[in-house]
Design a protein around this motif. Structure first.
Motif, PDB file in Angstrom:
ATOM      1  N   ASP A   1      45.918 -11.455  56.851  1.00  0.00           N
ATOM      2  CA  ASP A   1      45.291 -10.265  57.938  1.00  0.00           C
ATOM      3  C   ASP A   1      45.932  -8.835  57.231  1.00  0.00           C
ATOM      4  O   ASP A   1      45.100  -8.034  57.319  1.00  0.00           O
ATOM      5  CB  ASP A   1      45.946 -10.398  59.351  1.00  0.00           C
ATOM      6  CG  ASP A   1      45.236 -11.262  60.218  1.00  0.00           C
ATOM      7  OD1 ASP A   1      44.061 -11.915  59.721  1.00  0.00           O
ATOM      8  OD2 ASP A   1      45.885 -11.938  61.303  1.00  0.00           O
ATOM      9  N   SER A   2      46.934  -8.934  56.921  1.00  0.00           N
ATOM     10  CA  SER A   2      47.743  -7.640  56.177  1.00  0.00           C
ATOM     11  C   SER A   2      47.059  -7.494  54.932  1.00  0.00           C
ATOM     12  O   SER A   2      46.645  -6.228  54.884  1.00  0.00           O
ATOM     13  CB  SER A   2      49.384  -7.965  55.850  1.00  0.00           C
ATOM     14  OG  SER A   2      49.798  -6.762  55.289  1.00  0.00           O
ATOM     15  N   LEU A   3      46.467  -8.372  54.152  1.00  0.00           N
ATOM     16  CA  LEU A   3      45.680  -8.016  53.203  1.00  0.00           C
ATOM     17  C   LEU A   3      44.451  -7.612  53.284  1.00  0.00           C
ATOM     18  O   LEU A   3      44.055  -6.752  52.613  1.00  0.00           O
ATOM     19  CB  LEU A   3      45.816  -9.028  52.131  1.00  0.00           C
ATOM     20  CG  LEU A   3      47.228  -9.714  51.450  1.00  0.00           C
ATOM     21  CD1 LEU A   3      47.171 -10.911  50.741  1.00  0.00           C
ATOM     22  CD2 LEU A   3      47.692  -8.702  50.419  1.00  0.00           C
ATOM     23  N   LEU A   4      43.971  -8.314  54.436  1.00  0.00           N
ATOM     24  CA  LEU A   4      42.517  -7.494  54.608  1.00  0.00           C
ATOM     25  C   LEU A   4      42.424  -6.394  55.361  1.00  0.00           C
ATOM     26  O   LEU A   4      41.615  -5.526  55.058  1.00  0.00           O
ATOM     27  CB  LEU A   4      41.834  -8.689  55.645  1.00  0.00           C
ATOM     28  CG  LEU A   4      41.654 -10.042  54.880  1.00  0.00           C
ATOM     29  CD1 LEU A   4      41.113 -11.069  56.301  1.00  0.00           C
ATOM     30  CD2 LEU A   4      40.655  -9.962  54.200  1.00  0.00           C
ATOM     31  N   ALA A   5      43.608  -5.958  56.114  1.00  0.00           N
ATOM     32  CA  ALA A   5      43.711  -4.688  56.611  1.00  0.00           C
ATOM     33  C   ALA A   5      43.826  -3.576  55.556  1.00  0.00           C
ATOM     34  O   ALA A   5      43.276  -2.667  55.665  1.00  0.00           O
ATOM     35  CB  ALA A   5      44.682  -4.676  57.585  1.00  0.00           C
ATOM     36  N   ALA A   6      44.467  -4.018  54.606  1.00  0.00           N
ATOM     37  CA  ALA A   6      44.834  -3.050  53.333  1.00  0.00           C
ATOM     38  C   ALA A   6      43.525  -2.843  52.544  1.00  0.00           C
ATOM     39  O   ALA A   6      43.249  -1.846  52.186  1.00  0.00           O
ATOM     40  CB  ALA A   6      46.112  -3.518  52.562  1.00  0.00           C
ATOM     41  N   ALA A   7      43.042  -3.848  52.621  1.00  0.00           N
ATOM     42  CA  ALA A   7      41.476  -3.659  51.842  1.00  0.00           C
ATOM     43  C   ALA A   7      40.243  -3.039  52.768  1.00  0.00           C
ATOM     44  O   ALA A   7      39.116  -2.932  52.481  1.00  0.00           O
ATOM     45  CB  ALA A   7      41.037  -5.193  51.418  1.00  0.00           C
ATOM     46  N   GLY A   8      40.734  -2.737  54.194  1.00  0.00           N
ATOM     47  CA  GLY A   8      39.773  -2.280  54.880  1.00  0.00           C
ATOM     48  C   GLY A   8      38.806  -3.273  55.581  1.00  0.00           C
ATOM     49  O   GLY A   8      37.764  -2.984  56.409  1.00  0.00           O
ATOM     50  N   GLU A   9      39.142  -4.440  55.598  1.00  0.00           N
ATOM     51  CA  GLU A   9      38.602  -5.572  56.367  1.00  0.00           C
ATOM     52  C   GLU A   9      39.245  -5.798  57.610  1.00  0.00           C
ATOM     53  O   GLU A   9      40.569  -6.165  57.809  1.00  0.00           O
ATOM     54  CB  GLU A   9      38.188  -6.934  55.435  1.00  0.00           C
ATOM     55  CG  GLU A   9      37.867  -6.679  53.889  1.00  0.00           C
ATOM     56  CD  GLU A   9      36.425  -6.744  54.045  1.00  0.00           C
ATOM     57  OE1 GLU A   9      35.523  -7.071  55.220  1.00  0.00           O
ATOM     58  OE2 GLU A   9      35.584  -6.258  53.142  1.00  0.00           O
ATOM     59  N   ALA A  10      38.308  -5.975  58.712  1.00  0.00           N
ATOM     60  CA  ALA A  10      38.611  -6.632  59.741  1.00  0.00           C
ATOM     61  C   ALA A  10      38.807  -8.010  59.986  1.00  0.00           C
ATOM     62  O   ALA A  10      38.205  -8.652  59.478  1.00  0.00           O
ATOM     63  CB  ALA A  10      37.583  -5.928  60.785  1.00  0.00           C
ATOM     64  N   SER A  11      39.937  -8.333  60.678  1.00  0.00           N
ATOM     65  CA  SER A  11      40.234  -9.514  60.972  1.00  0.00           C
ATOM     66  C   SER A  11      39.424 -10.259  62.227  1.00  0.00           C
ATOM     67  O   SER A  11      39.132  -9.746  62.860  1.00  0.00           O
ATOM     68  CB  SER A  11      41.756  -9.795  61.359  1.00  0.00           C
ATOM     69  OG  SER A  11      42.099 -11.009  61.719  1.00  0.00           O
ATOM     70  N   ARG A  12      38.868 -11.588  61.543  1.00  0.00           N
ATOM     71  CA  ARG A  12      37.955 -12.475  62.364  1.00  0.00           C
ATOM     72  C   ARG A  12      38.346 -13.622  62.577  1.00  0.00           C
ATOM     73  O   ARG A  12      38.066 -14.570  61.971  1.00  0.00           O
ATOM     74  CB  ARG A  12      36.703 -12.252  61.666  1.00  0.00           C
ATOM     75  CG  ARG A  12      35.845 -11.025  61.412  1.00  0.00           C
ATOM     76  CD  ARG A  12      34.445 -11.152  60.906  1.00  0.00           C
ATOM     77  NE  ARG A  12      33.877  -9.915  60.577  1.00  0.00           N
ATOM     78  CZ  ARG A  12      32.700  -9.697  60.059  1.00  0.00           C
ATOM     79  NH1 ARG A  12      32.168 -10.857  59.849  1.00  0.00           N
ATOM     80  NH2 ARG A  12      32.195  -8.577  60.042  1.00  0.00           N
TER      81      ARG A  12
END
Length: 292
Positions: free
Chosen positions: A245-256
């Protein structure tokens, strides 16, 4: 000395004690009567195969689909035993794929020119099993292990399908043992013994949900895993879901939703597949569980 056009002491039309027509007639008569030199001998049984069902096998060491196979005998000799080999192929060309599914299958079958052709078949499994003797027919099981390793083409294909059925092609071979006037004889089961079956996609999902409830496997290179683990420690993240989740958030991706990751050693971290390889540590991240 043999003259021109002679073969083994006779003319070109006479081979091994008779003309080609005579030899063909004797071969046909021998097939009708039985084994050579044994008048009235029983001919080998001919087997017919049909796949009747597929279901998740709950009590197994690895994720397994159990196929129910019906075998019927044609001929006069009862079957004493059958050493059965089974090859199973997925035939994607025998089912339709909607545009969204075709897009997700691009990694498997490619994109661009020529991709409008029917996708090639995928070899799923080769198995060997023993079938007990029977008179006229019997039912046996063919167990096939499944993997959640997404480096394996079959796992990718099953995972992408939204539902429906998977066209399967079964090819059978092996050795059938039968009695002939008190003597045990053996004959080969030819590779043209085939059957088709359309397995519901839900069967594969039931298997995976039973062994990996709400989880998936991810294979990583050891160096990539070391960097990922260092990131987890450096940011004091308690679970692998938090890392993702942290890496996706840093990449601008929402957690699903939650994604569970396991890892092992022996050259790969976060191993996929059934049974696992290596003897390294593994973490099972599920609801209510946290890693180090």
């Amino acid at each position: 000395m043999s003259g021109p056009g002679s073969v083994a002491g006779g003319t070109a039309g006479q081979i091994a004690g008779g003309t080609a027509d005579e030899i063909g007639h004797r071969d046909a008569q021998r097939d009708a009567e039985g084994s050579p030199g044994l008048p009235g001998a029983a001919r080998p049984p001919v087997l017919r195969f049909a796949v009747e069902d597929a279901a998740a096998l709950e009590c197994a060491a690895v994720p397994t689909v159990r196929f129910t196979v019906r075998i019927d005998r044609v001929g006069t000799a009862p079957v004493q035993c059958l050493a059965l080999n089974t090859q199973i192929r997925i035939v994607p060309a025998r089912r339709a794929h909607d545009p969204a599914t075709r897009l997700r299958l691009a990694e498997l079958f490619g994109t661009g020119e020529g991709c409008d052709r029917p996708p090639p078949g995928l070899l799923w499994a080769r198995t060997s099993s023993q079938v007990a003797g029977f008179e006229h027919g019997t039912v046996t099981h063919v167990d096939v292990g499944c993997t959640y390793d997404f480096e394996v083409a079959v796992a990718k294909y099953f995972h992408v399908l939204p539902g429906g059925e998977v066209p399967l092609e079964f090819q059978f071979s092996g050795t059938v043992f039968y009695l002939d006037r008190g003597l045990l004889r053996a004959a080969r089961v030819p590779w043209d013994a085939e059957a088709t079956f359309r397995m519901p996609v839900r069967v594969w999902r039931e298997v995976m949900n039973h062994y990996f409830p709400r989880e998936a496997w991810l294979r990583l290179d050891q160096d990539a895993f070391d960097r990922l683990y260092a990131y987890r420690v450096r940011n004091t993240l308690g679970t692998w879901e938090q890392v993702v989740d942290s890496l996706l958030a840093a990449a601008g991706e929402a957690s699903r939703g939650r994604t569970s990751v396991r890892w092992g050693s022996a050259g790969t971290a976060c191993a996929g597949g059934t049974g696992g390889t290596g003897s390294g540590e593994r973490t099972r991240e599920g609801a209510g569980e946290e890693g180090d």
